[in-house]
Design a protein around this motif. Structure first.
Motif, mmCIF file in Angstrom:
data_model
loop_
_atom_site.group_PDB
_atom_site.id
_atom_site.type_symbol
_atom_site.label_atom_id
_atom_site.label_comp_id
_atom_site.label_asym_id
_atom_site.label_seq_id
_atom_site.Cartn_x
_atom_site.Cartn_y
_atom_site.Cartn_z
ATOM 1 N N ASP A 75 -19.746 6.218 2.298
ATOM 2 C CA ASP A 75 -20.910 6.966 1.806
ATOM 3 C C ASP A 75 -20.748 8.461 2.082
ATOM 4 O OD1 ASP A 75 -22.469 4.582 1.091
ATOM 5 O OD2 ASP A 75 -22.556 4.247 3.255
ATOM 6 N N THR A 76 -20.178 8.762 3.257
ATOM 7 C CA THR A 76 -20.002 10.160 3.656
ATOM 8 C C THR A 76 -18.665 10.319 4.362
ATOM 9 O OG1 THR A 76 -22.394 10.424 3.969
ATOM 10 C CG2 THR A 76 -20.967 12.092 4.970
ATOM 11 N N VAL A 77 -17.952 11.391 4.032
ATOM 12 C CA VAL A 77 -16.721 11.757 4.724
ATOM 13 C C VAL A 77 -16.959 13.104 5.393
ATOM 14 C CG1 VAL A 77 -14.293 12.393 4.480
ATOM 15 C CG2 VAL A 77 -15.222 10.485 3.159
ATOM 16 N N VAL A 78 -16.644 13.181 6.688
ATOM 17 C CA VAL A 78 -16.820 14.415 7.445
ATOM 18 C C VAL A 78 -15.443 14.900 7.888
ATOM 19 C CG1 VAL A 78 -18.008 15.538 9.363
ATOM 20 C CG2 VAL A 78 -19.026 13.533 8.278
ATOM 21 N N SER A 79 -15.034 16.086 7.434
ATOM 22 C CA SER A 79 -13.720 16.634 7.773
ATOM 23 C C SER A 79 -13.866 17.593 8.942
ATOM 24 C CB SER A 79 -13.114 17.345 6.560
ATOM 25 O OG SER A 79 -12.842 16.414 5.529
ATOM 26 N N LEU A 80 -13.277 17.214 10.085
ATOM 27 C CA LEU A 80 -13.488 17.950 11.332
ATOM 28 C C LEU A 80 -12.184 18.290 12.039
ATOM 29 C CD1 LEU A 80 -16.495 15.900 12.817
ATOM 30 C CD2 LEU A 80 -16.599 18.086 11.605
ATOM 31 N N GLU A 130 -6.771 5.354 1.793
ATOM 32 C CA GLU A 130 -7.077 4.041 1.199
ATOM 33 C C GLU A 130 -7.271 2.991 2.291
ATOM 34 O OE1 GLU A 130 -5.076 0.859 -1.963
ATOM 35 O OE2 GLU A 130 -4.277 2.894 -1.770
ATOM 36 N N GLU A 131 -6.413 3.027 3.309
ATOM 37 C CA GLU A 131 -6.554 2.065 4.413
ATOM 38 C C GLU A 131 -7.876 2.250 5.146
ATOM 39 O OE1 GLU A 131 -4.369 0.908 8.685
ATOM 40 O OE2 GLU A 131 -3.412 2.317 7.276
ATOM 41 N N ALA A 132 -8.338 3.506 5.226
ATOM 42 C CA ALA A 132 -9.601 3.790 5.911
ATOM 43 C C ALA A 132 -10.816 3.448 5.054
ATOM 44 C CB ALA A 132 -9.645 5.256 6.310
ATOM 45 N N GLY A 133 -10.588 3.088 3.806
ATOM 46 C CA GLY A 133 -11.705 2.716 2.930
ATOM 47 C C GLY A 133 -12.478 3.899 2.405
ATOM 48 N N VAL A 134 -11.775 4.978 2.061
ATOM 49 C CA VAL A 134 -12.461 6.193 1.633
ATOM 50 C C VAL A 134 -13.292 5.967 0.373
ATOM 51 C CG1 VAL A 134 -10.496 7.026 0.274
ATOM 52 C CG2 VAL A 134 -12.158 8.658 1.187
ATOM 53 N N ALA A 135 -12.839 5.082 -0.505
ATOM 54 C CA ALA A 135 -13.553 4.853 -1.762
ATOM 55 C C ALA A 135 -14.941 4.269 -1.533
ATOM 56 C CB ALA A 135 -12.735 3.935 -2.669
ATOM 57 N N SER A 136 -15.103 3.533 -0.448
ATOM 58 C CA SER A 136 -16.404 2.900 -0.159
ATOM 59 C C SER A 136 -17.210 3.676 0.878
ATOM 60 C CB SER A 136 -16.184 1.467 0.333
ATOM 61 O OG SER A 136 -15.419 1.452 1.537
ATOM 62 N N GLY A 183 -13.312 8.654 -4.496
ATOM 63 C CA GLY A 183 -14.560 7.920 -4.680
ATOM 64 C C GLY A 183 -15.584 8.043 -3.574
ATOM 65 N N ALA A 184 -15.346 8.873 -2.565
ATOM 66 C CA ALA A 184 -16.333 9.046 -1.496
ATOM 67 C C ALA A 184 -17.626 9.624 -2.067
ATOM 68 C CB ALA A 184 -15.790 9.965 -0.404
ATOM 69 N N GLY A 185 -18.755 9.185 -1.497
ATOM 70 C CA GLY A 185 -20.035 9.613 -2.034
ATOM 71 C C GLY A 185 -20.374 11.061 -1.746
ATOM 72 N N ARG A 186 -20.107 11.504 -0.537
ATOM 73 C CA ARG A 186 -20.536 12.837 -0.106
ATOM 74 C C ARG A 186 -19.556 13.346 0.932
ATOM 75 N NH1 ARG A 186 -25.551 14.060 3.748
ATOM 76 N NH2 ARG A 186 -26.156 16.147 3.126
ATOM 77 N N VAL A 187 -19.290 14.662 0.939
ATOM 78 C CA VAL A 187 -18.366 15.222 1.925
ATOM 79 C C VAL A 187 -19.039 16.366 2.675
ATOM 80 C CG1 VAL A 187 -16.251 14.529 0.745
ATOM 81 C CG2 VAL A 187 -17.303 16.727 0.178
#
Length: 458
Positions: A303-308, A295-301, A326-330
């Motif tokens: 567009d893309t989250v990259v798990s590395l 939440e602090e990182a703004g995951v809901a807003s 709520g992330a748009g794309r992972v």
């Protein structure tokens, strides 16, 4: 060709499987009896248990008569020494090594890998390949695969056909009539995790993964035709602050400055190190699986989250959590083959595999220049090959409909004097045309045999 592969892990096994399938004489060396037993039981390849950097082991593997050595053990130093021994004692012509530690690859030490020092002909960095692959996918939102071809005049894209895809239940041969100016060609369809042998009368179905070649200038229109009109990413969240994450953030800061990047890293010392290198990236300290940190990182807003991170399970879980928040794309990094079949039902949009990327890059150099630009798609799908047609080629001077290409081979695009041509049956390939070919996995060897003399690969 006689090839020694040092290392029987996932990358070494995949390379050995592909090269053995093409009737190369392959020997695999590894310290693990279990991994060597797997090679011997499942592949048409010889397996030797031992340390790949030892002269006696390489001698047993036939280094004195080998054309190439590929060193992909888990230890950089073993890979380097194996190449040195192969060069100094056995005069192996071509040495390829996987090097993961980035300090070896810094420009300040560029003189290390030379014929007079460490004679490694080709160095493969999985971390660099993964960062580049993620960047490619960020450039075309909605695609799970993106390969720039022919100096980026053409791109190969992979897309998932959802229920909203306008092309569902439409015969493939009618796509040209529906979109006459699209300049795109479907080259492969994967249905139910298996490649589909399709004809023009076949129809796309919901759930299909489609690979198509398209002129770069009309990528946006092509993606819209498949139901993908996602906006370009502006806010990116990276889970994990390791080497790949740092390389990716640096590449984005350099080449895609419009994207705002945040990184979550568990270890404070590593987070401080990453933050000191980057200029426009926010680095947070915390657990990527902790809801308050996300939440602090703004995951809901985002567009893309990259798990590395360096843990597959953490990457999967953080991707699922990001989607639920709520992330748009992972985009998810996965090293193990175990999870390949389950990630799509979990809502993960794109999987990036270091083992597949590394194997694909190495295979480009195994072709001895006859097939220089080759890109392996995901396991069992096939390869994309770039070639220049010579005047003596039997591809030149006659309509494609009159040429008997091997089963599973398709001409996806032709680039002539800078102009992209999507071929039809009446298209005639000319001298010096750059040809983009797709070959199914079981047809790659026939393509190489068919075109090894009459096509010059670059």
């Amino acid at each position: 060709m006689r090839i020694i592969i040092c290392g029987a892990g996932q990358v070494g096994f995949n390379i050995a499987r592909q090269l053995a399938r093409e009737n190369n004489d392959v020997t695999v060396v590894d310290t693990s009896p279990e991994l060597i037993r797997r090679v011997s039981d499942r592949l048409d390849a010889q397996g030797i248990v031992g340390h790949a950097s030892r002269p006696d082991i390489l001698d047993r593997a036939g280094a004195g008569e080998s054309d190439m050595l590929i060193a992909v053990t888990h230890t950089d130093e073993v890979n380097m020494v194996a190449c040195q021994v192969a060069h100094s004692l056995f005069q192996v012509p071509v040495k390829i090594a996987r090097i993961r530690e980035q300090s070896y690859l810094e420009p300040a030490w560029s003189g290390l890998f030379t014929r007079t020092n460490l004679p490694i002909d080709v160095i493969i960095s999985p971390e660099v390949e993964v960062a580049r692959a993620v960047t490619h996918r960020l450039r075309v939102p909605g695609s799970f695969e993106m390969l720039p071809l022919a100096d980026d005049k053409v791109r190969l894209l992979g897309v998932h056909c959802g229920a909203e895809c306008p092309l569902l239940n439409t015969p493939i041969k009618q796509l040209t009539q529906l979109f006459p100016d699209l300049n795109a060609q479907i080259v492969s369809i994967v249905r139910g995790d298996k490649p589909l042998h399709f004809s023009g009368d076949d129809q796309l179905a919901c759930g299909d993964d489609v690979y198509f070649v398209v002129e770069t200038e009309v990528v946006g229109r092509a993606m819209a035709a498949f139901g993908h009109e996602e906006d370009q990413a502006r806010r990116l969240l990276i889970c994990g602050g390791g080497t790949i994450a740092l390389l990716l953030a640096q590449e984005i800061e350099r080449d895609l400055p419009s994207i705002t990047v945040k990184i979550i890293e568990l270890k404070p010392e590593r987070a401080a190190q990453v933050a000191s290198v980057l200029t426009n990236t926010v680095v947070l300290v915390g657990d990527v699986l902790a809801p308050d940190i996300l939440e602090e990182a703004g995951v809901a807003s985002a567009d893309t989250v990259v798990s590395l991170t360096d843990d597959d399970e953490t990457n999967i879980l953080s991707s699922i959590l990001a989607k639920r928040h709520g992330a748009g794309r992972v985009i998810t990094l996965l090293n193990k083959e175990t999870y390949d079949s389950i990630v799509t039902p979990l809502g993960i949009d794109v999987v990036v595999s270091p083992r597949n990327l590394t194997a694909s890059t190495i295979l480009q150099h195994v072709r001895r220049g006859r097939i220089h630009a080759v890109h392996a798609l995901r396991d069992g799908v096939g390869e994309v090959i770039e070639a220049e047609a010579l005047e003596t080629s039997n591809l030149v001077g006659q309509p494609l409909k009159d040429i008997r290409l091997p089963s599973g081979v398709m001409v996806g695009a032709i680039v002539r004097a800078g102009k992209v041509i999507i071929p039809r049956g009446t298209t005639v390939i000319q001298h010096r045309d750059r040809v983009i070919l797709f070959a199914a996995s079981d047809a790659v060897r026939r393509v190489e045999k068919l075109f090894s003399v009459r096509l010059e690969y670059f």
